[in-house]
Design a protein around this motif. Structure first.
Motif, PDB file in Angstrom:
ATOM      1  N   ARG A 116       0.824  -1.210   0.000  1.00 24.08           N
ATOM      2  CA  ARG A 116       0.000   0.000   0.000  1.00 24.08           C
ATOM      3  C   ARG A 116       0.854   1.255   0.000  1.00 24.08           C
ATOM      4  O   ARG A 116       0.620   2.193  -0.748  1.00 24.08           O
ATOM      5  CB  ARG A 116      -0.920   0.024   1.220  1.00 24.08           C
ATOM      6  N   ARG A 117       1.873   1.262   0.837  1.00 23.78           N
ATOM      7  CA  ARG A 117       2.719   2.451   0.934  1.00 23.78           C
ATOM      8  C   ARG A 117       3.495   2.699  -0.354  1.00 23.78           C
ATOM      9  O   ARG A 117       3.633   3.828  -0.808  1.00 23.78           O
ATOM     10  CB  ARG A 117       3.669   2.298   2.123  1.00 23.78           C
ATOM     11  N   ALA A 118       4.012   1.635  -0.952  1.00 25.18           N
ATOM     12  CA  ALA A 118       4.840   1.778  -2.160  1.00 25.18           C
ATOM     13  C   ALA A 118       4.011   2.085  -3.402  1.00 25.18           C
ATOM     14  O   ALA A 118       4.411   2.897  -4.234  1.00 25.18           O
ATOM     15  CB  ALA A 118       5.654   0.507  -2.381  1.00 25.18           C
ATOM     16  N   VAL A 119       2.856   1.451  -3.534  1.00 23.20           N
ATOM     17  CA  VAL A 119       2.070   1.572  -4.760  1.00 23.20           C
ATOM     18  C   VAL A 119       1.030   2.684  -4.672  1.00 23.20           C
ATOM     19  O   VAL A 119       0.970   3.550  -5.539  1.00 23.20           O
ATOM     20  CB  VAL A 119       1.381   0.226  -5.108  1.00 23.20           C
ATOM     21  N   TYR A 120       0.228   2.683  -3.614  1.00 22.37           N
ATOM     22  CA  TYR A 120      -0.905   3.596  -3.584  1.00 22.37           C
ATOM     23  C   TYR A 120      -0.636   4.902  -2.852  1.00 22.37           C
ATOM     24  O   TYR A 120      -1.218   5.923  -3.187  1.00 22.37           O
ATOM     25  CB  TYR A 120      -2.132   2.898  -3.005  1.00 22.37           C
ATOM     26  N   ASP A 121       0.228   4.882  -1.839  1.00 21.34           N
ATOM     27  CA  ASP A 121       0.564   6.131  -1.168  1.00 21.34           C
ATOM     28  C   ASP A 121       1.635   6.892  -1.938  1.00 21.34           C
ATOM     29  O   ASP A 121       1.871   8.060  -1.673  1.00 21.34           O
ATOM     30  CB  ASP A 121       1.074   5.873   0.261  1.00 21.34           C
ATOM     31  N   GLY A 122       2.322   6.204  -2.846  1.00 20.00           N
ATOM     32  CA  GLY A 122       3.402   6.840  -3.597  1.00 20.00           C
ATOM     33  C   GLY A 122       4.620   7.138  -2.741  1.00 20.00           C
ATOM     34  O   GLY A 122       5.435   7.994  -3.081  1.00 20.00           O
ATOM     35  N   SER A 123       4.762   6.426  -1.645  1.00 16.75           N
ATOM     36  CA  SER A 123       5.879   6.653  -0.724  1.00 16.75           C
ATOM     37  C   SER A 123       7.111   5.869  -1.151  1.00 16.75           C
ATOM     38  O   SER A 123       6.997   4.798  -1.754  1.00 16.75           O
ATOM     39  CB  SER A 123       5.499   6.212   0.695  1.00 16.75           C
ATOM     40  N   ASP A 124       8.271   6.409  -0.832  1.00 17.89           N
ATOM     41  CA  ASP A 124       9.489   5.628  -0.955  1.00 17.89           C
ATOM     42  C   ASP A 124       9.496   4.636   0.203  1.00 17.89           C
ATOM     43  O   ASP A 124       9.143   4.986   1.332  1.00 17.89           O
ATOM     44  CB  ASP A 124      10.722   6.526  -0.858  1.00 17.89           C
ATOM     45  N   VAL A 125       9.872   3.407  -0.082  1.00 18.13           N
ATOM     46  CA  VAL A 125       9.935   2.372   0.946  1.00 18.13           C
ATOM     47  C   VAL A 125      11.321   1.750   0.877  1.00 18.13           C
ATOM     48  O   VAL A 125      11.746   1.274  -0.167  1.00 18.13           O
ATOM     49  CB  VAL A 125       8.856   1.287   0.729  1.00 18.13           C
ATOM     50  N   PHE A 126      12.041   1.792   1.989  1.00 13.94           N
ATOM     51  CA  PHE A 126      13.387   1.249   2.059  1.00 13.94           C
ATOM     52  C   PHE A 126      13.394   0.043   2.991  1.00 13.94           C
ATOM     53  O   PHE A 126      12.878   0.118   4.099  1.00 13.94           O
ATOM     54  CB  PHE A 126      14.370   2.310   2.579  1.00 13.94           C
ATOM     55  N   LEU A 127      13.969  -1.062   2.518  1.00 14.95           N
ATOM     56  CA  LEU A 127      14.080  -2.266   3.328  1.00 14.95           C
ATOM     57  C   LEU A 127      15.549  -2.565   3.582  1.00 14.95           C
ATOM     58  O   LEU A 127      16.354  -2.570   2.646  1.00 14.95           O
ATOM     59  CB  LEU A 127      13.434  -3.465   2.616  1.00 14.95           C
ATOM     60  N   TYR A 128      15.881  -2.816   4.827  1.00 13.16           N
ATOM     61  CA  TYR A 128      17.249  -3.118   5.231  1.00 13.16           C
ATOM     62  C   TYR A 128      17.267  -4.462   5.942  1.00 13.16           C
ATOM     63  O   TYR A 128      16.536  -4.659   6.919  1.00 13.16           O
ATOM     64  CB  TYR A 128      17.776  -2.033   6.183  1.00 13.16           C
ATOM     65  N   PRO A 129      18.093  -5.396   5.473  1.00 16.52           N
ATOM     66  CA  PRO A 129      18.155  -6.693   6.161  1.00 16.52           C
ATOM     67  C   PRO A 129      18.733  -6.526   7.561  1.00 16.52           C
ATOM     68  O   PRO A 129      19.679  -5.761   7.767  1.00 16.52           O
ATOM     69  CB  PRO A 129      19.071  -7.531   5.273  1.00 16.52           C
TER      70      PRO A 129
END
Length: 187
Positions: A116-129
């Motif tokens: 939802r955040r990445a596609v519909y909110d248009g937010s940048d989403v960062f994932l860190y292992p």
């Protein structure tokens, strides 16, 4: 989207989680609501990822933080600490400083919480292992589920500066490894 309070039941290495959010988003505000009961085998937990979603693209300061967990059977589940908004309420940092919103742990499918955040909110989403062994990842996951149960029984208020998403994650880590994340105003 925050109307259901999740909870967990434990039987040995199995966590039965009730109220796992698995919405199908059609836009930032339109969705098909679905809450599910899911079982997670704590012995099969394999990975954890730290997720950051900045509040602004122009300023890389404040961000929403949460964690997603992967299991070697292909399941993924994210846990997000949030200010619980009622219908018609909007969150704001200043509003979040007042005893206005309950603290809520949203447990949801990755496609829901990250998608939802990445596609519909248009937010940048960062994932860190997260570099940790399975035992440590399992301990944090279980501690987060136990906290879900605790705040269901004894509700708390969210606070933008003292009881927010990031500070709750830090507390979980430091509970298991004291001092691992040093206290700082920058957190």
């Amino acid at each position: 989207d925050q109307s259901v309070l999740p909870f967990a039941e434990f039987e040995g290495a199995i966590a039965q989680v009730h109220g796992v959010r698995n919405f199908r988003w059609r836009s930032a505000t339109d969705f098909a609501a679905a809450w599910e009961d899911r079982s997670y085998d704590l012995d099969r937990i394999a990975t954890a990822w730290y997720v950051l979603v900045p509040f602004s693209r122009r300023w890389r300061g404040p961000a929403h933080a949460f964690v997603t967990f992967g299991f070697d059977d292909g399941q993924y589940v994210a846990i997000s600490v949030e200010a619980r908004r009622e219908a018609g309420e909007d969150y704001g940092v200043l509003k979040g400083m007042l005893p206005r919103f309950e603290l809520l742990y949203v447990i949801g499918d990755e496609r829901d919480l990250i998608g939802r955040r990445a596609v519909y909110d248009g937010s940048d989403v960062f994932l860190y292992p997260i570099r940790a062994d399975r035992e440590a990842i399992r301990a944090v996951f279980r501690a987060m589920l136990e906290r879900v149960n605790h705040i269901r029984e004894q509700p708390e208020f969210y606070n933008s500066f003292t009881n927010n998403c990031t500070l709750n994650l830090v507390r979980h880590v430091n509970q298991l490894t004291p001092g691992r994340i040093p206290s700082s105003w920058r957190i």
